[in-house]
Design a protein around this motif. Structure first.
Motif, short mmCIF file in Angstrom:
data_model
loop_
_atom_site.label_atom_id
_atom_site.label_comp_id
_atom_site.label_asym_id
_atom_site.label_seq_id
_atom_site.Cartn_x
_atom_site.Cartn_y
_atom_site.Cartn_z
N ALA A 75 0.68 -1.12 -0.11
CA ALA A 75 -0.02 0.01 -0.12
C ALA A 75 1.02 1.14 0.01
CB ALA A 75 -0.73 0.01 1.10
N TRP A 76 0.43 2.28 -0.74
CA TRP A 76 0.73 3.47 -0.55
C TRP A 76 -0.08 4.61 -0.10
CZ3 TRP A 76 0.22 0.58 -5.11
CH2 TRP A 76 -0.82 1.19 -5.87
N ASN A 77 0.39 5.64 -0.01
CA ASN A 77 -0.73 6.61 0.77
C ASN A 77 -2.16 7.05 0.05
OD1 ASN A 77 2.44 7.72 0.62
ND2 ASN A 77 1.56 8.48 2.48
N GLU A 78 -3.16 6.71 0.58
CA GLU A 78 -4.49 6.71 0.26
C GLU A 78 -4.64 6.18 -1.19
OE1 GLU A 78 -5.00 10.93 0.62
OE2 GLU A 78 -5.69 10.94 2.50
N VAL A 79 -4.44 4.82 -1.17
CA VAL A 79 -4.42 4.30 -2.57
C VAL A 79 -5.83 4.19 -3.37
CG1 VAL A 79 -2.74 2.58 -1.96
CG2 VAL A 79 -5.19 2.01 -1.40
N TYR A 80 -6.93 4.63 -2.35
CA TYR A 80 -8.22 4.83 -3.13
C TYR A 80 -8.30 6.02 -3.76
CZ TYR A 80 -7.89 5.61 2.20
OH TYR A 80 -7.44 6.05 3.34
N ASP A 81 -7.52 6.99 -3.27
CA ASP A 81 -7.67 8.39 -3.85
C ASP A 81 -6.36 8.87 -4.94
OD1 ASP A 81 -10.10 9.08 -2.92
OD2 ASP A 81 -9.16 9.65 -1.09
N THR A 82 -5.30 8.26 -4.60
CA THR A 82 -3.96 8.53 -4.97
C THR A 82 -3.41 7.68 -6.11
OG1 THR A 82 -3.67 9.65 -3.06
CG2 THR A 82 -1.73 9.32 -4.46
N SER A 83 -3.34 8.00 -7.19
CA SER A 83 -2.40 6.78 -8.13
C SER A 83 -1.20 6.47 -7.76
CB SER A 83 -2.66 7.57 -9.38
OG SER A 83 -1.26 8.54 -9.84
N ALA A 84 -0.80 5.41 -8.49
CA ALA A 84 0.43 4.80 -8.40
C ALA A 84 1.65 5.55 -9.01
CB ALA A 84 0.50 3.28 -8.60
N LYS A 85 1.22 6.61 -9.62
CA LYS A 85 2.21 7.40 -10.54
C LYS A 85 3.66 7.77 -9.71
CE LYS A 85 3.19 11.64 -13.29
NZ LYS A 85 4.39 11.40 -12.85
N ASP A 86 3.56 8.19 -8.65
CA ASP A 86 4.75 8.65 -7.59
C ASP A 86 5.75 6.92 -7.31
OD1 ASP A 86 3.97 11.05 -7.69
OD2 ASP A 86 3.50 11.17 -5.51
N VAL A 87 4.74 6.17 -7.20
CA VAL A 87 5.60 4.79 -6.73
C VAL A 87 6.24 4.29 -8.09
CG1 VAL A 87 5.09 2.36 -6.07
CG2 VAL A 87 3.74 4.12 -5.16
N ILE A 88 5.47 4.45 -9.16
CA ILE A 88 6.10 4.09 -10.51
C ILE A 88 7.33 4.76 -10.67
CG2 ILE A 88 5.74 3.93 -12.95
CD1 ILE A 88 2.75 3.28 -12.32
N ASP A 89 7.22 6.19 -10.38
CA ASP A 89 8.31 7.00 -10.77
C ASP A 89 9.54 6.68 -10.01
OD1 ASP A 89 6.87 8.41 -12.57
OD2 ASP A 89 6.55 10.25 -11.28
N ALA A 90 9.40 6.32 -8.72
CA ALA A 90 10.42 5.87 -7.67
C ALA A 90 11.14 4.92 -8.16
CB ALA A 90 9.81 5.83 -6.26
N LEU A 91 10.34 3.89 -8.66
CA LEU A 91 11.02 2.43 -9.07
C LEU A 91 11.74 2.69 -10.50
CD1 LEU A 91 7.96 0.25 -8.59
CD2 LEU A 91 9.77 0.19 -7.39
N VAL A 92 11.31 3.54 -11.15
CA VAL A 92 11.91 3.72 -12.72
C VAL A 92 13.30 4.41 -12.20
CG1 VAL A 92 11.87 5.03 -14.77
CG2 VAL A 92 9.89 3.64 -13.86
N ALA A 93 13.25 5.41 -11.59
CA ALA A 93 14.40 6.11 -11.01
C ALA A 93 15.61 5.39 -10.40
CB ALA A 93 14.05 7.45 -9.91
N ALA A 94 14.95 4.06 -9.73
CA ALA A 94 16.12 3.52 -9.08
C ALA A 94 16.53 2.23 -9.91
CB ALA A 94 15.16 2.62 -7.71
#
Length: 322
Positions: A75-94
């Protein structure tokens, strides 16, 4: 039904949850060797103190990520309101810090965190582009999900779990070039939760031309399971499968009869029909037709119980909806 348990295994590795070092800074005392587990990184969905990206940054700084083979995003912050974009961006950056990564699960989120149809995803193609050696990719939740289309040379297993998979996503998967893919599993879901795909959207998958290595096909958890089975009855891809999975959906005698009346299925190693609405007579027909040929047939009814209204209407449900 919601999903109640987090993954215990992924990519043939036990899942180990990376400790919450913000609230328990001493939690990293005894960590397993990085290549021996699938690492889950998650936060409390209502935690306003730490974004998921911060927890992931601590993971990168604590674990020898050059040896990490499998990663599970919880889970990330407020998964029911917030998309996974920041998660995806962090993974791509790493990506350069995860050279051994071969398996990624995006959204290991259970019902008490967010129902499957509430999970807001994002465009996942950048992940597959960033990790060209990825062999397994899975995603749970389909709100705002986008897949491509894309080409990936190494991907062998693709799973999309949803309570309702949009037709556009099905078409994106169907239009992708995945020459190494051996295992495809799509949870089609119901229209009530966005699952508006029909058998015409599945046509390129059923033809199999873009999936020359496919051995396991799962088209399941579907409100239109009978129509899916009728299409599979003559689908070219079925002739070269080892396993076919039509479980978890609203499968009745009509769909099973269509499947039996179509092309031979006796070459299959396994046919999964769990969570079905089949009569005892149809179950007997399936066993008589397939089990003597050595097909492992799963006819566990599970909790698939029809509800009959006084007016004669009948209600049936997929295994995982909301």
């Amino acid at each position: 039904m919601p999903i109640h348990e987090h993954l215990r295994d992924f990519h043939e590795l036990p899942v180990f949850e990376f400790p919450d070092l913000l609230h328990e800074p001493d939690g990293a005392g005894e960590l397993p060797a990085p290549e021996t587990v699938a690492w889950r990184v998650r936060i409390d969905t209502d935690d306003e103190e730490q974004p998921w990206a911060d927890a992931f940054a601590r993971f990168l700084d604590t674990v020898d990520t050059t040896a990490v083979r499998a990663l599970v995003v919880g889970a990330w912050n407020e998964v029911y309101d917030t998309s996974a974009k920041d998660v995806i961006d962090a993974l791509v950056a790493a990506r350069d810090r995860l050279p051994a990564l071969r398996a990624l699960f995006l959204g290991d989120i259970v019902g008490e965190e967010a129902e499957i149809s509430w999970i807001v995803q994002g465009a996942v193609a950048p992940l597959l582009e960033a990790f060209p050696e990825l062999a397994e990719f899975a995603v749970r939740g389909a709100q705002e999900l986008s897949f491509g289309p894309l080409r990936h040379e190494r991907l062998r297993r693709l799973t999309i779990e949803s309570g309702g998979l949009p037709a556009e996503v099905v078409r994106q998967v169907a239009a992708s070039e995945l020459p190494a893919l051996t295992h495809l599993d799509l949870w089609l879901g119901t229209p009530e939760y966005g699952g508006d795909a029909g058998v015409t959207d599945l046509a390129p998958i059923l033809a199999g031309a873009r999936l020359p290595s496919l051995q396991h096909l799962g088209l399941r958890n579907s409100q239109i399971q009978d129509e899916v089975c009728a299409a599979l009855a003559s689908a070219p891809v079925v002739a070269r499968l080892a396993a076919l999975d039509v479980s978890m959906g609203v499968l009745t005698d009509e769909g099973a009869a269509a499947l039996l009346a179509g092309q031979p299925l006796t070459h299959l190693d396994a046919l999964d029909m769990r969570h079905h609405y089949l009569s005892d007579g149809m179950c007997a027909r399936l066993r008589e037709a397939l089990e003597p040929a050595g097909v492992r047939l799963d006819l566990d009814r599970g909790r698939a119980d029809s509800h009959h209204e006084p007016d004669g209407s009948v209600w049936r449900w997929v295994a995982v909806g909301e």
